[in-house]
Design an enzyme around this catalytic site. Structure first.
Site, short mmCIF file in Angstrom:
data_model
loop_
_atom_site.label_atom_id
_atom_site.label_comp_id
_atom_site.label_asym_id
_atom_site.label_seq_id
_atom_site.Cartn_x
_atom_site.Cartn_y
_atom_site.Cartn_z
N ASP A 1 -5.59 -0.44 5.93
CA ASP A 1 -6.30 -0.13 7.06
C ASP A 1 -7.26 0.06 7.38
O ASP A 1 -8.75 0.19 7.42
CB ASP A 1 -5.61 -0.94 8.03
CG ASP A 1 -4.49 -1.30 7.99
OD1 ASP A 1 -4.03 -1.72 7.43
OD2 ASP A 1 -3.33 -1.35 8.79
N SER B 1 -5.71 -4.45 13.05
CA SER B 1 -5.76 -3.48 12.54
C SER B 1 -7.62 -2.65 13.63
O SER B 1 -7.99 -2.05 13.41
CB SER B 1 -7.05 -3.15 11.20
OG SER B 1 -6.06 -3.24 10.35
N GLY C 1 -2.76 -7.14 14.94
CA GLY C 1 -2.39 -6.91 13.17
C GLY C 1 -3.71 -7.46 12.50
O GLY C 1 -3.91 -7.81 11.23
N ASP D 1 0.76 -1.22 -0.13
CA ASP D 1 -0.19 0.36 0.10
C ASP D 1 0.77 1.19 0.18
O ASP D 1 0.73 2.16 -0.36
CB ASP D 1 -0.90 0.11 1.05
CG ASP D 1 -0.80 -0.06 2.56
OD1 ASP D 1 0.52 -0.26 2.56
OD2 ASP D 1 -1.86 0.18 3.30
C1 GLA Z 1 0.59 -2.65 8.55
C2 GLA Z 1 -0.21 -0.99 7.56
C3 GLA Z 1 -0.70 -1.02 6.30
C4 GLA Z 1 -0.07 -1.93 6.03
C5 GLA Z 1 0.47 -3.89 6.61
C6 GLA Z 1 1.20 -4.74 5.36
O1 GLA Z 1 -1.26 -2.80 8.27
O2 GLA Z 1 -1.11 0.08 9.29
O3 GLA Z 1 -1.14 0.45 6.05
O4 GLA Z 1 1.25 -0.95 5.16
O5 GLA Z 1 0.58 -3.28 7.87
O6 GLA Z 1 0.61 -4.26 4.57
#
Ligand code: GLA
Length: 371
Positions: free
Chosen positions: A158, A112, A110, A23
């Site tokens: 996220d 979010s 992980g 991203d």
């Molecule tokens: C975290 C970050 C996202 C993305 C992921 C890896 O979740 O917040 O923006 O970069 O790692 O894909």
């Protein structure tokens, strides 16, 4: 607690099906919103004070939007105060409010939980202040919160999926144009299962920022050969193979991950549209190898979870998901094999690590909304 009648708002966590560490390189991602969420109960105030109580942590705090803000305390309040102030800086007239929070998104796994917190609080504050704000703009404000108030230079995935998710769908996001496409995700025959290593790496945020810096360095170096290169999103596979020998080993591998992961994400999205879960699953396995070997953001617990998942005949795909260094894997499992999957994973994992991972079967849910 506040003696007021609240309105209720919610925003979900997410699991990324494929497309990690792409991203912030302006590439492609394919997350889905979870059926786990942060709920904010809130009532407007006549002044500019925000009072907030977290039911999960059993702590309260308050801040005044007329006074200068505080940043990077390293606590949950950074997200709440951050989104309020960023929205204000971006022209929304945010008023004070009394807020109460509750979340069932596991923290630090992980999935979010932070985006769910920012987006739900942002939506609540805007709605209570009678302000309308475009969804993508809200997600961008939440991303800014991560950068400024939390100190992680995260991408937009996220926050955008938490704002825009739709029940029964995954979301293909072009992280350059921020164009999105809802892709139906039919879970009748195939289940999405999240396996949580319960590993929380303290180093994850600094390693994340390092990866991002390595990608920026790669673009600088490659510009000597590909004039006008703006981000790794623009690096074609052909140019990568042509010029990789001029790059230092680590940078070369980071680039290889990003270039191939973008390809896999588009392949997986097309496969999903065709209902071809076998192809999507294969892309997920390759994604894991790439994150493990080239991007180096996996860990032994994640690798073992993927290895065990692959040993169950009905597993179509498995990979680590999100930033890495701990957290979760996401698995595509035929419903007929789900029971076997749920038995084998804890048994084999605990034989190696002496504890059991948490398993969450997940359904693609809706994005942020007032309840
Ligand atoms: C975290 C970050 C996202 C993305 C992921 C890896 O979740 O917040 O923006 O970069 O790692 O894909």
């Amino acid at each position: 607690m506040y003696g007021r009648e609240p309105r209720l708002f919610r925003a979900p966590g997410r699991v990324n099906l494929i497309g990690d560490h792409t991203d912030y390189n302006e590439g492609f991602v394919l997350p889905m919103a979870l059926d786990r969420e942060t709920v904010v109960a809130g009532a407007a105030r006549a002044d500019f004070t925000v009072r907030v109580h977290s039911l999960d942590l059993n702590v309260a705090a308050e801040f005044d939007l007329k006074e200068p803000g505080e940043k990077r305390r390293g606590s949950w309040l950074d997200y709440v105060e951050g989104i309020a102030r960023v929205l204000q800086e971006r022209g929304a007239s945010v008023r004070g409010a009394d807020l109460m929070l509750h979340s069932d998104v596991p923290i630090g796994a992980g999935l979010s939980s932070s985006a769910a917190l920012e987006i739900s609080v942002g939506l609540a504050l805007l709605s209570l202040s009678g302000q309308s704000f475009e969804r993508t703009a809200l997600a961008l404000a939440a991303q800014r919160t991560e950068h400024e108030y939390v100190g992680i230079n995260s991408g937009i995935m996220d926050q955008l999926i938490s704002a825009l998710g739709r029940r029964g769908h995954a979301l293909l996001i072009d992280c350059r144009s921020l164009e999105t496409k809802q892709i139906p995700l039919e879970t009748q025959d195939v289940a999405i299962v999240i396996c949580d290593t319960r590993v929380k790496h303290e180093l994850a945020s600094s390693a994340y920022n390092t990866r991002r810096a390595e990608c920026e360095r790669a673009v600088e170096l490659l510009r000597a050969y590909v004039p006008g290169l703006r981000s790794l999103r623009d690096l074609t596979a052909i140019d990568f193979f042509r010029y990789e020998r001029f790059l230092p080993d680590v940078i070369q591998r980071r680039c290889r991950h990003v270039v191939t992961e973008n390809g896999r994400t588009l392949t997986a999205a097309a496969a999903l549209e065709d209902g071809n879960f076998d192809l999507m699953g294969r892309a997920m396995y390759f994604s894991h190898e790439s994150l493990r070997d080239d991007y180096e953001v996996s860990c032994p617990e994640l690798d073992l979870l993927v290895e065990i998942a692959a040993s169950v005949p009905g597993t179509l795909g498995a990979r680590m998901t999100g930033g890495g260094f701990g957290g979760c894997t996401v698995n595509l499992v035929r419903r007929a094999s789900l029971a076997e999957f749920q038995t084998i994973i804890p048994r084999k994992f605990s034989a190696a690590f002496s504890y059991e991972p948490a398993l969450y079967p997940a359904e693609p849910g809706d994005g942020a909304e007032e309840i």
